[in-house]
Scaffold this active site. Structure first.
Site, PDB file in Angstrom:
ATOM      1  N   GLU A  22      33.687  60.631  39.753  1.00 45.71           N
ATOM      2  CA  GLU A  22      32.306  61.041  39.498  1.00 45.71           C
ATOM      3  C   GLU A  22      32.105  61.381  38.025  1.00 45.71           C
ATOM      4  O   GLU A  22      31.632  62.461  37.666  1.00 45.71           O
ATOM      5  CB  GLU A  22      31.897  62.211  40.410  1.00 45.71           C
ATOM      6  CG  GLU A  22      30.425  62.167  40.758  1.00 45.71           C
ATOM      7  CD  GLU A  22      30.012  63.162  41.838  1.00 45.71           C
ATOM      8  OE1 GLU A  22      28.799  63.427  41.911  1.00 45.71           O
ATOM      9  OE2 GLU A  22      30.874  63.651  42.600  1.00 45.71           O
TER      10      GLU A  22
ATOM     11  N   TYR B 276      36.942  56.786  44.572  1.00 45.11           N
ATOM     12  CA  TYR B 276      35.830  57.660  44.911  1.00 45.11           C
ATOM     13  C   TYR B 276      35.064  56.996  46.051  1.00 45.11           C
ATOM     14  O   TYR B 276      34.205  56.149  45.840  1.00 45.11           O
ATOM     15  CB  TYR B 276      34.944  57.876  43.681  1.00 45.11           C
ATOM     16  CG  TYR B 276      33.707  58.720  43.902  1.00 45.11           C
ATOM     17  CD1 TYR B 276      33.741  59.832  44.737  1.00 45.11           C
ATOM     18  CD2 TYR B 276      32.504  58.403  43.268  1.00 45.11           C
ATOM     19  CE1 TYR B 276      32.611  60.608  44.934  1.00 45.11           C
ATOM     20  CE2 TYR B 276      31.368  59.175  43.457  1.00 45.11           C
ATOM     21  CZ  TYR B 276      31.420  60.269  44.292  1.00 45.11           C
ATOM     22  OH  TYR B 276      30.293  61.036  44.496  1.00 45.11           O
TER      23      TYR B 276
ATOM     24  N   ASP C 147      38.693  61.327  45.700  1.00 48.50           N
ATOM     25  CA  ASP C 147      37.710  61.921  46.601  1.00 48.50           C
ATOM     26  C   ASP C 147      37.404  60.901  47.692  1.00 48.50           C
ATOM     27  O   ASP C 147      36.692  59.934  47.461  1.00 48.50           O
ATOM     28  CB  ASP C 147      36.455  62.289  45.802  1.00 48.50           C
ATOM     29  CG  ASP C 147      35.360  62.899  46.660  1.00 48.50           C
ATOM     30  OD1 ASP C 147      35.548  62.990  47.887  1.00 48.50           O
ATOM     31  OD2 ASP C 147      34.304  63.261  46.100  1.00 48.50           O
TER      32      ASP C 147
ATOM     33  N   ASN D  30      35.859  61.629  50.533  1.00 53.10           N
ATOM     34  CA  ASN D  30      34.651  62.007  51.260  1.00 53.10           C
ATOM     35  C   ASN D  30      34.846  61.930  52.774  1.00 53.10           C
ATOM     36  O   ASN D  30      33.982  61.429  53.512  1.00 53.10           O
ATOM     37  CB  ASN D  30      33.463  61.147  50.819  1.00 53.10           C
ATOM     38  CG  ASN D  30      32.674  61.788  49.696  1.00 53.10           C
ATOM     39  OD1 ASN D  30      32.429  62.993  49.697  1.00 53.10           O
ATOM     40  ND2 ASN D  30      32.289  60.988  48.699  1.00 53.10           N
TER      41      ASN D  30
ATOM     42  N   ASP E 245      32.003  71.220  41.725  1.00 53.28           N
ATOM     43  CA  ASP E 245      32.084  71.777  43.074  1.00 53.28           C
ATOM     44  C   ASP E 245      33.400  71.409  43.764  1.00 53.28           C
ATOM     45  O   ASP E 245      33.676  71.862  44.879  1.00 53.28           O
ATOM     46  CB  ASP E 245      30.877  71.367  43.935  1.00 53.28           C
ATOM     47  CG  ASP E 245      30.463  69.924  43.752  1.00 53.28           C
ATOM     48  OD1 ASP E 245      31.221  69.149  43.129  1.00 53.28           O
ATOM     49  OD2 ASP E 245      29.370  69.546  44.233  1.00 53.28           O
TER      50      ASP E 245
END
Length: 256
Positions: free
Chosen positions: A34, A106, A147, A149, A247
């Site tokens: 990101e 990602y 990541d 997700n 975050d």
């Protein structure tokens, strides 16, 4: 060898946080996600000044992945996940670093579910599974880091009943993650912390970090030649608590 993954949520906006953590932890290799920066806006000079070579696959506004190395220059082997030549999202980069093939990824968020974004997530996961099978078949030392997700189990999410309809916890997505694992990959964090509550992401809303209302969505998957070399797997949780932090928290592993 210490390898880390960190969704920085904007590499330029969070650059002081990233540089401070690099100085503190001094990982040998870092996968970033990101970036939220086009190719020409990646902060190469600042990263080099911190002692790291870098390759990156940028994208304006969203997405973007990079691999940093404190030793040799990463030798890029792939940019973009195979299987869809029309996919323009910057979500996958792969490089050889000091004898290990490192893939930084990602995976799409997929919300709202159902819908085209969820369909794209499932299709992307299928491409990752297909490529993962090829990587396993190569018998090379490979790391999939980034990541994903996805929260694989109820242990990986605070109050799982609240996430039943979310794309990160959908049965199809969790099943895809375990199909990938079943190829022979080792989930590094869960292998060394089988019963712990361990998160890598805390939302900015509802005081989630202070309440430890988190998610485990950043993962390290190790191919069989590396599984026996795993010594440590940790989350630098305190970084998430800093001012103007992402975050996500950085996650790292140490290999013998």
């Amino acid at each position: 060898m210490m390898i880390a993954t960190y969704n920085v949520n904007g590499v330029n906006g969070r650059l002081p946080v990233l540089l401070r953590w690099l100085e503190e932890r001094q990982p040998d290799v870092v996968c970033l996600q990101e970036l939220k920066a086009p190719q020409e806006k990646f902060p190469e000079a600042a990263i080099e000044a911190a002692g790291y070579h870098a390759i990156w696959h940028g994208q304006k506004s969203w997405n973007g992945v990079a691999i940093l190395s404190r030793g040799g220059v990463p030798v890029e082997t792939r940019r973009g996940l195979p299987g869809d030549p029309d996919d323009l999202h910057s979500r996958y980069i792969e490089a050889a670093v000091d004898g290990v093939l490192i893939a930084g990824l990602y995976l799409p968020n997929g919300n709202p579910r159902p819908g085209p974004k969820f369909d794209y997530k499932l299709a992307w996961f299928e491409r990752l599974i297909a490529h993962g099978a090829d990587l396993i078949a190569s018998n090379m030392p490979v790391i999939l880091a980034g990541d994903f997700n996805v929260m694989p189990t109820e242990r990986d999410v605070y109050k799982p009943e609240r996430w039943i309809d979310d794309a990160l916890f959908a049965p199809e997505v969790r099943a895809a993650f375990f199909r990938l694992l079943d190829q022979g990959w080792t989930d590094a964090l869960r292998t060394l912390h089988p019963d712990e509550t361990i998160y890598t992401f805390w939302d900015y809303f509802r005081n989630a970090y202070a309440r430890n209302a988190g998610l485990r969505i950043d993962h390290f998957l190790l191919s069989p030649p590396l599984a026996g070399k795993l010594k440590k797997a940790e989350v630098d949780r305190h970084v998430r608590g800093g001012e103007k932090s992402s975050d996500h928290a950085p996650v790292w592993i140490e290999l013998a």
